[in-house]
Write a protein that holds these residues in place. Structure first.
Motif: not given
Ligand SMILES: [Fe+2]
Ligand SMILES: [Fe+2]
Length: 438
Positions: A199-205
């Motif tokens: 499932t879509a996840q926030p972009e990695a820092t």
């Protein structure tokens, strides 16, 4: 009694993933492989050890073969067209894989690959093969089984190389293991590589400890060799003959070894043009880089066979230096320039080595010639394509090639009298040593 409403229900594990689910998982594998190919290529100029620098391209090529098979399979499964070239819900995972390009040091880079990223792919392939349907998804099983074996071998190599790199630079030890632990924790936090539907996840820092990648101004060189810019006198002195007989055998081996610049150039252009050119570019450039690494190994092997001490062997940088700070189109042009400049000599020299009874030089030169013929095609095609995607006239590719010739000439013109004197001394002493051995 009506039979409407009666069904045979089947819940076999074979049916766990539907066609589109399968394609989504394979697409994730493709993008992770692609990411590693780009980072591994980008790091080639930063690696000192010639053994690692010329062995890594084989892994890059293997991974490109796997990625290509994955990509073809996703097409076969008719994954919705619109998202074929995008990571979709796997964006965060792929972005995390991308971050290995920003490793803080060579040992950190090799360690994160060997201990975390390649094992993540290995375990995911293993699980995929155990879970997916051997019947419906048979075509995937064939190539993924092969890829799994290669991954095991790659992990062993990477761990060995990371140990060697740490032994050469012990001050990087703590930073390298912190980097690997941080990468591994971040992948775990995303739920791992796995074979679950994402499932879509926030972009990695950025992972802590990262250092933004930059193409190095100077390529790293193996300290066992004699370091220089111009690796034979004939490059800077028109009166120094290329040579015949034993001198030609030696000169050819030195040339092959010094194709190390082509390995680095292949790596740089693969990675830096990967945002402008399509997947086929990465696939071709992976093969190109691997071939140049094999040519470099051929030279090193022959010199070793003749028992020449590497400390007496010149290892230069001038072609790499000539394109420093230029648009990567000039590094692509540089490879094309040298491929087309030298190709006609290769079969002639293979024939001469045959008459000398030097089977090894003949063998190497003949295989090299076949590779270079492929490369001249790559150079012509991709220079044209790059100009086209940039909105320029593809016919300008000959101008790029000519400009590369000028860049090399300008670099050669900076040779100092001391450099010319030193390379002439080193070359003459090698020739004398070879003469005594012959
Ligand atoms: Fe080559
Ligand atoms: Fe080549």
């Amino acid at each position: 009694m009506s039979q409407i409403g009666e069904y045979i229900t089947a819940r076999s594990p074979r049916a766990r993933w539907k066609r589109v689910d399968t394609a989504q998982i394979l697409k994730r594998f493709f993008f992770c492989e692609r990411s590693l190919i780009i980072s591994m290529s980008a790091w080639l100029p930063l690696i000192e050890s010639i053994d690692i620098k010329t062995a890594l391209p084989r892994l890059i090529w293997q991974n490109a073969q796997t990625a290509n098979a994955l990509r073809e399979r996703v097409f076969e499964l008719r994954f919705p067209n619109r998202t074929e070239e995008e990571e979709g819900p796997d964006r965060a995972l792929v972005a995390l894989f991308d971050q290995v390009k920003d490793s803080p040091s060579v040992p950190a880079f090799l360690l994160a690959l060997g201990k975390t990223l390649l094992p993540a792919l290995h375990d995911a392939y293993d699980e995929y093969l155990a879970t997916s349907d051997f019947i419906a998804d048979g075509p995937t099983h064939r190539f993924l089984k092969f890829a799994l074996n290669e991954k095991s071998e790659q992990i062993r190599s990477l761990q060995r190389w990371a140990d060697a790199a740490l032994a050469a630079s012990p001050n990087d030890r703590d930073g390298a293991s912190r980097w690997d632990v941080a990468m591994s924790a971040r992948i775990a936090a995303l739920g791992g590589m796995g074979v679950d539907l994402s499932t879509a996840q926030p972009e990695a820092t950025p992972v802590s400890g990262s250092r933004p990648y930059a193409i190095p101004e100077k390529p790293a060189r193996d300290p066992r060799f004699w370091p220089c810019r111009f690796y034979w006198p004939d490059i800077v002195d028109a009166n120094f003959p290329y040579g015949e007989g034993m001198k030609l055998q030696l000169r050819s081996a030195i040339s092959h070894l010094n194709e190390v610049w082509a390995v680095e150039t292949g790596g740089i252009i693969l990675s830096s043009l990967s945002h402008e050119l399509p997947w086929e570019w990465i696939n071709n450039a992976a093969r190109w880089t691997y071939d140049e690494a094999r040519h470099c190994q051929m030279g090193f092997e022959r010199l070793t066979e003749w028992e020449i001490d590497p400390a007496r062997v010149p290892l230069g940088t001038y072609i790499y230096d000539s394109a420093a700070g230029q648009d990567p189109i000039h590094r692509l042009g540089m490879l094309y320039f040298f491929e087309t400049k030298n190709i006609r000599n290769k079969s002639v020299r293979a024939g001469l080595f045959h008459t000398y009874g030097d089977q090894l030089s003949e063998h190497d030169m003949d295989f090299d010639w076949a590779d270079e013929t492929i490369h001249a095609g790559y150079g012509k095609h991709w220079l044209g394509e790059l100009l086209r995607v940039r909105g320029e006239d593809p016919a300008q590719s000959e101008n790029v090639r000519a400009r590369c010739g000028e860049l090399v000439k300008a670099c050669v013109a900076t040779a100092t009298p001391e450099e010319i004197e030193a390379i002439t001394r080193v070359a003459n002493s090698l020739i004398a040593e070879m003469g005594r051995a012959a």
